[in-house]
Design a protein around this motif. Structure first.
Motif, PDB file in Angstrom:
ATOM      1  N   THR A  24       0.819  -1.205   0.009  1.00  0.00           N
ATOM      2  CA  THR A  24      -0.036  -0.152  -0.194  1.00  0.00           C
ATOM      3  C   THR A  24       0.804   1.305   0.063  1.00  0.00           C
ATOM      4  OG1 THR A  24      -0.001   0.153   2.359  1.00  0.00           O
ATOM      5  CG2 THR A  24      -1.818  -1.366   1.289  1.00  0.00           C
ATOM      6  N   TYR A  25       0.177   2.490  -0.272  1.00  0.00           N
ATOM      7  CA  TYR A  25       1.014   3.496  -0.279  1.00  0.00           C
ATOM      8  C   TYR A  25      -0.141   4.734   0.164  1.00  0.00           C
ATOM      9  CZ  TYR A  25      -0.939   4.711  -4.801  1.00  0.00           C
ATOM     10  OH  TYR A  25      -1.845   4.804  -5.904  1.00  0.00           O
ATOM     11  N   ARG A  26       0.284   5.785   0.547  1.00  0.00           N
ATOM     12  CA  ARG A  26      -0.535   6.967   0.995  1.00  0.00           C
ATOM     13  C   ARG A  26      -0.639   7.900  -0.242  1.00  0.00           C
ATOM     14  NH1 ARG A  26       1.787  10.588   4.181  1.00  0.00           N
ATOM     15  NH2 ARG A  26      -0.062  11.325   5.350  1.00  0.00           N
ATOM     16  N   GLY A  27      -2.091   8.378  -0.539  1.00  0.00           N
ATOM     17  CA  GLY A  27      -2.241   9.111  -1.519  1.00  0.00           C
ATOM     18  C   GLY A  27      -3.541  10.152  -1.340  1.00  0.00           C
ATOM     19  N   ALA A  28      -3.509  11.313  -1.906  1.00  0.00           N
ATOM     20  CA  ALA A  28      -4.635  12.273  -1.710  1.00  0.00           C
ATOM     21  C   ALA A  28      -5.678  11.718  -2.735  1.00  0.00           C
ATOM     22  CB  ALA A  28      -4.163  13.525  -2.288  1.00  0.00           C
ATOM     23  N   THR A  29      -6.863  11.655  -1.971  1.00  0.00           N
ATOM     24  CA  THR A  29      -7.895  11.007  -2.691  1.00  0.00           C
ATOM     25  C   THR A  29      -9.322  11.752  -2.452  1.00  0.00           C
ATOM     26  OG1 THR A  29      -8.733   9.649  -1.019  1.00  0.00           O
ATOM     27  CG2 THR A  29      -7.079   8.681  -2.262  1.00  0.00           C
ATOM     28  N   VAL A  30     -10.194  11.315  -3.378  1.00  0.00           N
ATOM     29  CA  VAL A  30     -11.557  12.020  -3.236  1.00  0.00           C
ATOM     30  C   VAL A  30     -12.447  10.616  -3.236  1.00  0.00           C
ATOM     31  CG1 VAL A  30     -11.469  14.317  -4.153  1.00  0.00           C
ATOM     32  CG2 VAL A  30     -11.745  12.494  -5.676  1.00  0.00           C
ATOM     33  N   HIS A  31     -13.568  10.636  -2.627  1.00  0.00           N
ATOM     34  CA  HIS A  31     -14.245   9.502  -2.531  1.00  0.00           C
ATOM     35  C   HIS A  31     -15.448   9.531  -3.285  1.00  0.00           C
ATOM     36  CE1 HIS A  31     -12.394   8.673   1.756  1.00  0.00           C
ATOM     37  NE2 HIS A  31     -11.377   8.583   0.833  1.00  0.00           N
ATOM     38  N   LYS A  32     -15.976   8.413  -3.755  1.00  0.00           N
ATOM     39  CA  LYS A  32     -17.140   8.057  -4.499  1.00  0.00           C
ATOM     40  C   LYS A  32     -18.608   8.405  -3.880  1.00  0.00           C
ATOM     41  CE  LYS A  32     -18.545   5.479  -8.727  1.00  0.00           C
ATOM     42  NZ  LYS A  32     -18.283   4.265  -9.331  1.00  0.00           N
ATOM     43  N   ASP A  33     -18.604   8.013  -2.526  1.00  0.00           N
ATOM     44  CA  ASP A  33     -19.780   8.193  -1.866  1.00  0.00           C
ATOM     45  C   ASP A  33     -19.867   9.637  -1.225  1.00  0.00           C
ATOM     46  OD1 ASP A  33     -17.870   8.192   0.114  1.00  0.00           O
ATOM     47  OD2 ASP A  33     -18.709   6.279   1.142  1.00  0.00           O
ATOM     48  N   GLU A  34     -18.818  10.629  -1.684  1.00  0.00           N
ATOM     49  CA  GLU A  34     -19.015  11.866  -1.153  1.00  0.00           C
ATOM     50  C   GLU A  34     -19.194  13.029  -2.263  1.00  0.00           C
ATOM     51  OE1 GLU A  34     -16.221  11.728   2.706  1.00  0.00           O
ATOM     52  OE2 GLU A  34     -15.512  12.645   1.063  1.00  0.00           O
ATOM     53  N   ARG A  85     -10.696  20.896   1.668  1.00  0.00           N
ATOM     54  CA  ARG A  85     -10.157  20.312   2.876  1.00  0.00           C
ATOM     55  C   ARG A  85     -10.870  19.589   3.185  1.00  0.00           C
ATOM     56  NH1 ARG A  85      -8.974  25.851   6.140  1.00  0.00           N
ATOM     57  NH2 ARG A  85     -11.194  26.203   5.445  1.00  0.00           N
ATOM     58  N   LYS A  86     -12.422  19.616   2.741  1.00  0.00           N
ATOM     59  CA  LYS A  86     -13.260  18.449   3.426  1.00  0.00           C
ATOM     60  C   LYS A  86     -13.309  17.199   2.476  1.00  0.00           C
ATOM     61  CE  LYS A  86     -16.196  22.217   5.519  1.00  0.00           C
ATOM     62  NZ  LYS A  86     -17.532  22.991   5.325  1.00  0.00           N
ATOM     63  N   SER A  87     -12.999  17.545   1.309  1.00  0.00           N
ATOM     64  CA  SER A  87     -13.205  16.361   0.240  1.00  0.00           C
ATOM     65  C   SER A  87     -11.922  15.648   0.074  1.00  0.00           C
ATOM     66  CB  SER A  87     -13.609  16.775  -1.038  1.00  0.00           C
ATOM     67  OG  SER A  87     -12.846  17.944  -1.538  1.00  0.00           O
ATOM     68  N   LEU A  88     -10.672  16.322   0.141  1.00  0.00           N
ATOM     69  CA  LEU A  88      -9.614  15.701   0.070  1.00  0.00           C
ATOM     70  C   LEU A  88      -8.820  14.712   1.114  1.00  0.00           C
ATOM     71  CD1 LEU A  88      -7.579  18.306  -2.110  1.00  0.00           C
ATOM     72  CD2 LEU A  88      -8.208  16.064  -2.923  1.00  0.00           C
ATOM     73  N   HIS A  89      -8.933  13.795   0.964  1.00  0.00           N
ATOM     74  CA  HIS A  89      -8.408  12.815   1.990  1.00  0.00           C
ATOM     75  C   HIS A  89      -6.969  12.119   1.876  1.00  0.00           C
ATOM     76  CE1 HIS A  89     -12.539  12.547   3.363  1.00  0.00           C
ATOM     77  NE2 HIS A  89     -12.897  12.647   2.160  1.00  0.00           N
ATOM     78  N   LEU A 119     -12.399   2.918  -9.337  1.00  0.00           N
ATOM     79  CA  LEU A 119     -12.273   2.566  -7.962  1.00  0.00           C
ATOM     80  C   LEU A 119     -13.216   3.396  -7.280  1.00  0.00           C
ATOM     81  CD1 LEU A 119      -8.612   2.094  -7.897  1.00  0.00           C
ATOM     82  CD2 LEU A 119     -10.296   0.235  -7.703  1.00  0.00           C
ATOM     83  N   PRO A 120     -13.653   2.971  -6.098  1.00  0.00           N
ATOM     84  CA  PRO A 120     -14.517   4.023  -5.249  1.00  0.00           C
ATOM     85  C   PRO A 120     -13.672   5.244  -4.618  1.00  0.00           C
ATOM     86  CG  PRO A 120     -14.205   2.046  -4.070  1.00  0.00           C
ATOM     87  CD  PRO A 120     -13.489   1.852  -5.359  1.00  0.00           C
ATOM     88  N   TYR A 121     -12.398   5.084  -4.882  1.00  0.00           N
ATOM     89  CA  TYR A 121     -11.595   6.482  -4.623  1.00  0.00           C
ATOM     90  C   TYR A 121     -10.469   6.897  -5.907  1.00  0.00           C
ATOM     91  CZ  TYR A 121      -8.023   2.675  -4.122  1.00  0.00           C
ATOM     92  OH  TYR A 121      -7.145   1.693  -4.424  1.00  0.00           O
ATOM     93  N   HIS A 122     -10.538   7.864  -5.907  1.00  0.00           N
ATOM     94  CA  HIS A 122      -9.547   8.712  -7.012  1.00  0.00           C
ATOM     95  C   HIS A 122      -8.206   9.203  -6.450  1.00  0.00           C
ATOM     96  CE1 HIS A 122      -9.653  11.563 -10.723  1.00  0.00           C
ATOM     97  NE2 HIS A 122      -8.726  10.663 -10.569  1.00  0.00           N
ATOM     98  N   VAL A 123      -7.221   8.626  -6.721  1.00  0.00           N
ATOM     99  CA  VAL A 123      -5.924   9.371  -6.311  1.00  0.00           C
ATOM    100  C   VAL A 123      -5.758  10.387  -7.293  1.00  0.00           C
ATOM    101  CG1 VAL A 123      -3.546   8.654  -5.743  1.00  0.00           C
ATOM    102  CG2 VAL A 123      -5.165   7.219  -5.312  1.00  0.00           C
TER     103      VAL A 123
END
Length: 446
Positions: free
Chosen positions: A26-36, A51-55, A112-116
């Motif tokens: 695994t690795y760390r990445g900045a993502t947005v989530h499909k369910d948001e 800041r609320k949507s980038l994880h 995917l349900p997330y987008h890096v």
């Protein structure tokens, strides 16, 4: 991941060192989530907060496809497409990933349900997929963001015309705002040795975009002596356009929004500057429903005052709706309005009389093909064009970095450290850098 970071920081670039490093799961990445995707519904664009949507998520390392490379990312940068992704405008990028995922088994990885996210990087190659011969593990690289399949004839004259042309990290997954990234090998270019990781990561998208838009035969084909009106001349795109105009023997007329941004343009060598806030231009009424041609005329008069009576040959457009009517008006008879992006809105309105009766041209431009991106990177490598990095954040602060760009609270480019533990690392040619130090740092801490 620490072993990868340690190897890069050691300066060892032996192919066998990186070929033998274990790739983490695994690795760390900045993502947005499909369910948001709907989280900002009913909120005005300007009030949507990245800041609320980038994880920052721990995500699996994908399988490497033929023709691809896995890169350890030392630094990346914020572009406006990351802002769009983070506020889910004008559409959610998950639609792009779904469509891409239907193409093939390897493309399915992107749905995917997330987008890096992220469309810039500087780093070191860790692995290459089958069929890659030009690039080897251990090579220091930057990446441009053009992703193409080239299975259709249309793409073989100008790769931007490929029906499957996409922007990596925006219309594809596994982008550069992360510790690792997957790119097609034909996105890779040599990292300029006189730059730090964060400096090298910052020009990619905007430098290539400005090059095609202003210099290339596919854009405005600027020539010696042209007068060029550049909107947002101290910003991400405009700062490179300003440098290119000056390096190419043209005269930039720089439009900025503050005395501080005007001073940055002067430090690049520009002399003709318009502070649009000081001039208080109001191209639209308060409701944003009707334009005021008298304000176009007032801008044209100001330009002629600065140029000694001349209109501009080229208008370098990217704000879009707010400025486009004025841009069409102020271009000279037979002049060119070259447009990419529309950060203030996509629905442009202009008075067509000033276009058709004065034989002006509107030229569309979008990113750059591989040749143009390579040539733009070579300008940086030769020290003809310099990075415009003003501030650097950590990966954990990526939301704030995107908010800066969203609110236009920045100058030049905003960088993001990913694997690099601190700014200032990655210089391998300090002698070359010594001749450009002042120019490289002109945007720093602005």
């Amino acid at each position: 991941m620490q072993a990868i970071r340690d190897a890069i920081l050691s300066g060892d670039r032996a192919q066998e060192t990186y070929a033998n490093i274990e790739i983490p799961e695994t690795y760390r990445g900045a993502t947005v989530h499909k369910d948001e995707v709907g989280m900002f519904e009913g909120i005005a664009t300007r009030d949507k907060d990245p800041r609320k949507s980038l994880h920052i998520d721990e995500v699996p390392v994908p399988e490497l496809a033929p023709g691809e490379a896995l890169v350890a990312v030392m630094a990346s940068a914020i572009n406006y497409n990351t802002v769009w992704t983070s506020i889910f405008e004008p559409v959610s990028t998950f639609g792009f990933l779904e469509r891409y995922g239907r193409m093939s088994e390897f493309a399915k990885r992107h749905d995917l349900p997330y987008h890096v996210v992220g469309s810039d990087l500087a780093g070191v190659i860790l692995r290459t997929g089958p069929g890659v011969t030009k690039w080897k593990p251990g090579t220091e690289v930057v990446a441009h963001c053009l992703s193409v399949e080239l299975e259709d004839a249309e793409g073989h004259d100008d790769t931007m015309m490929d029906p499957q042309q996409r922007i990596w990290g925006f219309e594809t997954n596994f982008g550069g705002l992360a510790e690792l990234a997957i790119v097609k090998a034909n996105q890779l270019m040599p990292k300029p040795g006189h730059l730090t990781w964060e400096e090298a990561a910052s020009p990619g998208l905007v430098n290539s975009t400005a090059y095609r838009q202003l210099i290339s035969k596919n854009g405005a084909a600027m020539k010696l002596g042209d007068r060029v009106l550049i909107w947002g001349a101290s910003g991400g795109l405009g700062s490179y356009a300003t440098q290119m105009a000056l390096a190419g023997g043209a005269t930039p007329i720089c439009v900025v929004s503050s005395p501080e941004k005007a001073e940055i343009c002067r430090s690049m060598g520009a002399e003709l500057i318009i502070d649009r806030n000081a001039e208080e231009y109001q191209f639209w009424n308060a409701e944003g429903t009707e334009q005021n041609p008298r304000e176009w005329q007032r801008l044209g008069k100001k330009i002629r005052e600065l140029t000694g009576g001349y209109d501009v040959d080229i208008v370098f457009e990217h704000p879009g709706r707010e400025t486009f009517g004025a841009s069409v008006y102020v271009a000279r008879k037979g002049g060119t309005i070259v447009t990419c992006a529309s950060t203030s809105g996509y629905m442009h309105e202009y008075d067509n009389r000033y276009l058709w009766m004065n034989l002006k041209r509107i030229v569309s431009s979008h990113f750059a093909n591989y040749r143009e991106a390579w040539e733009a990177n070579e300008l940086v490598n030769r020290g003809l064009i310099h990075p415009t990095l003003s501030k650097t954040y950590t990966l954990d602060e990526v939301g704030q970095a995107a908010l800066d760009v969203h609110q236009n609270a920045h100058q030049g480019k905003v960088g993001v450290l990913t694997l690099a533990p601190e700014p200032g690392l990655g210089i391998t040619n300090p002698e070359k850098r010594a001749g450009f130090e002042r120019a490289i740092n002109r945007f720093a801490d602005q």
